[in-house]
Design an enzyme around this catalytic site. Structure first.
Site, PDB file in Angstrom:
ATOM      1  N   GLU A 118       0.634  -1.681  -0.105  1.00 18.88           N
ATOM      2  CA  GLU A 118      -0.071   0.338   0.497  1.00 18.88           C
ATOM      3  C   GLU A 118       0.873   1.103  -0.118  1.00 18.88           C
ATOM      4  O   GLU A 118       0.589   2.501  -0.062  1.00 18.88           O
ATOM      5  CB  GLU A 118      -1.014  -0.120   1.234  1.00 18.88           C
ATOM      6  CG  GLU A 118      -2.145  -1.063   0.990  1.00 18.88           C
ATOM      7  CD  GLU A 118      -3.028  -0.431   0.050  1.00 18.88           C
ATOM      8  OE1 GLU A 118      -3.681   0.633  -0.757  1.00 18.88           O
ATOM      9  OE2 GLU A 118      -3.423  -2.196  -0.485  1.00 18.88           O
ATOM     10  N   SER A 172     -49.625 -26.900  37.489  1.00 15.11           N
ATOM     11  CA  SER A 172     -49.904 -27.797  38.797  1.00 15.11           C
ATOM     12  C   SER A 172     -48.197 -27.486  39.192  1.00 15.11           C
ATOM     13  O   SER A 172     -47.544 -27.643  40.295  1.00 15.11           O
ATOM     14  CB  SER A 172     -49.237 -28.862  38.483  1.00 15.11           C
ATOM     15  OG  SER A 172     -50.270 -29.779  38.182  1.00 15.11           O
TER      16      SER A 172
END
Length: 809
Positions: A177, A455
């Site tokens: 780069e 229950s």
């Protein structure tokens, strides 16, 4: 003369314009300089909060199987290898595993990089040896990253320091780069000229930007392509180079550059990109992997390795060639590297939560205590209670069992949903949350689905009865039809699930088989206010209307609330506030908040001990008995099923010694599913639990509880050898003071009571003394009276008065 004056005037105007331009440029430059310095020296990035699971702790006796350890290493993306020279690798030798850990900074402590030798016996760790000294005897792996809490622009990054960046990555970046990075001053005139010529002559488009310009473009400017933006880019690059050294600029670039997209989350910086593409920290990558990441700088979309693998491979090889021609690598390294495949992971997980349902629980708790901006920008680290092994087991079991159930009855069960919650009963830590089937949509059924629990509330009734000392586990309870009027009900006539009444049954049997009629009778006697008060004591803060139907579970609760209730039962009456977070640490490692244990004794330990026994009978012979077809019977599991009217909801809540889990199944629109708690939720619960390394339920026996042999028919003391005898725990205050004939024979032996006057009582009646051994031996000795079934005195015809002395000898 006039012409001369004209030139002078024009010159003055030009000078003024030039001066004004310089002044304007100066002012503009000062403003840009302020922008550059304020961001570069201030808060450069909004860092999302990162959420971590609990770290796996390894110590002698830890309930970690070899499979558990390898599963954890796989989730951490450790690589199985022939040696353990590099961090993030392990060597598998069966019962012995060598692990080269990565180390981790927890904020208040740091776990060093080390090599561990972990030995197991198949069920638990038997030995841990380390290359690092450790005074605690506990070694921790790094915690798994669960997910993040992202800012509005959805950027994510893992900050890295330049000193910890592998040199080959820097070499690849500079070679590809910006080869003059260390010599230019922010702008490359030659690069700009070359790019202009190439673009004007129709050659390949080139940007001509230095790394500094690229940083400025991404860090400060918009992506628009205009002459003004390009001028700003060049000027700001010069200003950045003026104020900061090359290392500062390079480190900022390594953390800023965009290297991909994961859904709506951008992947910024090489630290996060390493995890996104390879599932490993940056310092564990090999040369070809680092070259691939550098290649993405030119275009992460174009060189996406999943969409365009050929282009990605070609670009990687270009980067490797750049390193070769600049002397960063030799020919052999180049030849070896280009032969290597891309080896990116099949499916990236960075940016997406591994366990979104659990993360949702964490987010809700955090939002009660932190502002959104802190969670999305301050880089907080959240250390949670999540156990990835338990969570993955719960996910797998839930999905598989749901598919099986739907397959059996697709017409009725298509679209069936549910939830699973798992916690550690010893401290209330939430270990796993499944909020539903399919993709997470934001509706977390573990928290948001409040449904009637049926229950599951019956244990509250039976606990109140046992704690009242008016009942024992063997007390006879009527299961005859009942009609209740009052408290908002008129002629309420509940029915049993099978439509039948079962006469008079022992209390423990009524709970084990979930008889509605017996429960309503018992609960009505204990009182509705007492029932509601116990629910509040168990952590249910909701406003509960005092209708008799709540005795049978006509209360809407979430799976998480039910989990909190059953955690109290599993912890011998101690209530730990359910928690999903252990601590919060800021970006600098400073602890902000700790979530310590918040515990209190909520229920009487004696009553809970008896209730534990009753819930174990649910699993032995009641509605949960099918669990022992899969799970070992020596686990002494405890639990309770729940089914609501018209079978709209199927529930099961139960626990081993180290896990308490709750399962709910139902339709979101509340239509019937036709499944009971035993036929729907229980199979899910079983499949979750069978994947875990379970410890048996071993409740601590309080001093107020005794184990006694009791005659089922009469309720009197009995003995093991006697017919109809059951061995049950009892509150000491409820132990009967009478015994059956068989019980007396076996408890006190066969010695006849001696007749013949030895002393007279205050009424002039003879008193006989008898010494015998009591089995089992009492904890105390002393004098006590008991009614004995002995023959009358042959002379007087009166039954003798016996003074008995208990002795442990």
């Amino acid at each position: 003369m006039n012409l001369s004056r004209g030139f002078t005037f024009i010159s003055m105007v030009l000078v003024i314009i030039i001066l004004a331009a310089f002044v304007g440029l100066g002012i503009y430059t000062v403003r840009l300089d302020y922008i550059v310095r304020s961001k570069f020296e201030g808060k450069r990035w909004e860092i999302p909060a990162k959420v971590f699971a609990r770290p796996l702790e390894l110590f002698n006796g830890a309930l970690v199987t070899p499979d558990n350890l390898k599963q954890e290493l796989k989730l951490l993306n450790y690589k199985k290898a022939d040696n353990y020279e590099s961090p993030g690798t392990y060597v598998d030798k069966g019962s012995m595993v060598y692990v080269h850990t990565r180390g981790f900074d927890f904020g208040d402590s740091t776990e060093p990089e080390q090599v561990l030798e972990v030995t197991t016996d198949g069920q638990q760790v038997t030995d841990v040896r380390s290359t690092q000294q450790n005074g605690t005897g506990i070694a921790r792996l790094e915690p798994i990253l669960v997910g993040g809490i992202y800012p509005r622009h959805n950027e994510d990054r893992v900050l890295i320091q330049l000193g910890k960046v592998p040199q080959p990555l820097i070499d690849a970046l500079i070679a590809t780069e910006d080869r003059k990075f260390y010599s230019h001053h922010g702008v490359s005139i030659r690069g700009i000229a070359r790019a202009m010529v190439s673009n004007m002559t129709g050659g390949p488009r080139q940007g001509g930007s230095t790394l500094t310009q690229q940083l400025v473009k991404n860090f400060y400017l918009s992506p628009e392509r205009t002459l003004k933006r390009k001028a700003n880019e060049a000027l700001m690059a010069l200003l950045v180079e003026l104020h900061y050294n090359k290392n500062d600029i390079l480190e900022a670039y390594l953390n800023e550059v965009n290297l991909g997209q994961n859904g709506n989350h951008s992947i910024n910086g090489f630290g996060l990109a390493a995890q996104f593409y390879f599932g490993q920290p940056l310092n564990e990558l090999k040369l070809p992997q680092m070259a691939f990441l550098v290649g993405l700088v030119k275009g992460p979309s174009l060189y996406n390795p999943w969409r365009n693998p050929a282009l990605a491979l070609e670009r990687r090889n270009v980067v490797l060639h750049n390193m070769l021609i600049t002397g960063r690598i030799d020919q052999q390294q180049y030849d070896d590297a280009i032969k290597t495949k891309l080896n990116v992971i099949k499916k990236p997980t960075v940016g997406q939560s591994l366990f979104p349902d659990f993360l949702d629980v964490v987010r809700r708790q955090l939002k009660e205590e932190y502002q959104e901006v802190d969670l999305t920008s301050e880089g907080l680290r959240i250390f949670t209670t999540l156990d990835p092994i338990v969570q993955t087991s719960a996910n797998r079991a839930f999905d598989a069992t749901l598919k099986q159930l739907i397959k059996r009855n697709p017409k009725r069960l298509e679209g069936l949903q549910g939830a699973v919650t798992v916690a550690n009963p010893e401290n209330g830590e939430i270990l796993a949350v499944v909020g539903g089937s399919g993709m997470f949509t934001g509706f977390n059924r573990a928290l948001d689905a409040k449904r009637q629990v049926g229950s599951l509330l019956k244990p509250v009734v039976y606990f109140n009865a046992l704690e009242s000392q008016r009942y024992s586990l063997n007390s006879p309870i009527s299961d005859a039809p009942v009609s209740i009027t009052g408290m908002g009900m008129k002629d309420w006539k509940p029915k049993n699930y099978d439509g039948q009444s079962h006469g008079t049954v022992p209390l423990v049997y009524a709970l084990a088989h979930s008889y509605n009629l017996a429960t309503v009778r018992l609960g009505w006697e204990m009182g509705i206010p007492s029932f509601i008060n116990t629910l509040h004591t168990l952590g249910i803060d909701d406003d509960i209307k005092p209708y008799p139907s709540i005795l049978l579970g006509a209360v809407n609760l979430s799976p998480m609330q039910v989990l909190g209730m059953y955690q109290v039962y599993a912890a011998n009456g101690f209530r730990y506030a359910p928690r999903s977070i252990r601590s919060v640490v800021d970006a600098k490692g400073n602890p902000l908040q700790r979530y310590g244990l918040n515990v209190r004794q909520s229920l009487d330990p004696g009553g809970v001990y008896l209730l534990n026994y009753a819930l174990q009978q649910v699993m032995r012979s009641g509605t949960g008995a099918s669990a022992y077809a899969t799970l070992p019977s020596n686990l002494n599991l405890a639990g309770k099923s729940g089914t609501t009217n018209d079978a709209r909801d199927s529930w099961f809540a139960g626990y081993s010694g180290n896990y308490v889990a709750v399962v709910w199944l139902g339709h979101d629109d509340n239509r019937p599913i036709g499944l009971t708690g035993s036929s729907g939720a229980l199979p899910v619960w079983i499949n979750v639990m069978k994947q875990l390394n379970l410890a048996p339920v071993e409740p601590i026996q309080p001093t107020t509880v005794q184990w006694q042999w009791i005659d089922q028919a009469s309720g009197n003391l009995s003995a093991q050898e006697c017919p109809g005898a059951v061995y049950i725990p009892m509150l000491a205050s409820t132990v009967p003071n009478q015994a059956t004939s068989c019980g007396m024979l076996h408890i006190y032996g066969s010695q006849e009571a001696p007749y013949g006057e030895t002393e007279l009582d205050e009424n002039g009646q003879p008193v006989y003394q008898q010494y015998a051994r009591r089995v089992p031996e009492p904890a105390d000795t002393g004098e006590a009276s008991i009614n004995l079934e002995l023959p009358p005195d042959p002379d007087t015809g009166k039954p003798p008065v016996v003074r008995r002395f208990w002795s442990s000898e």
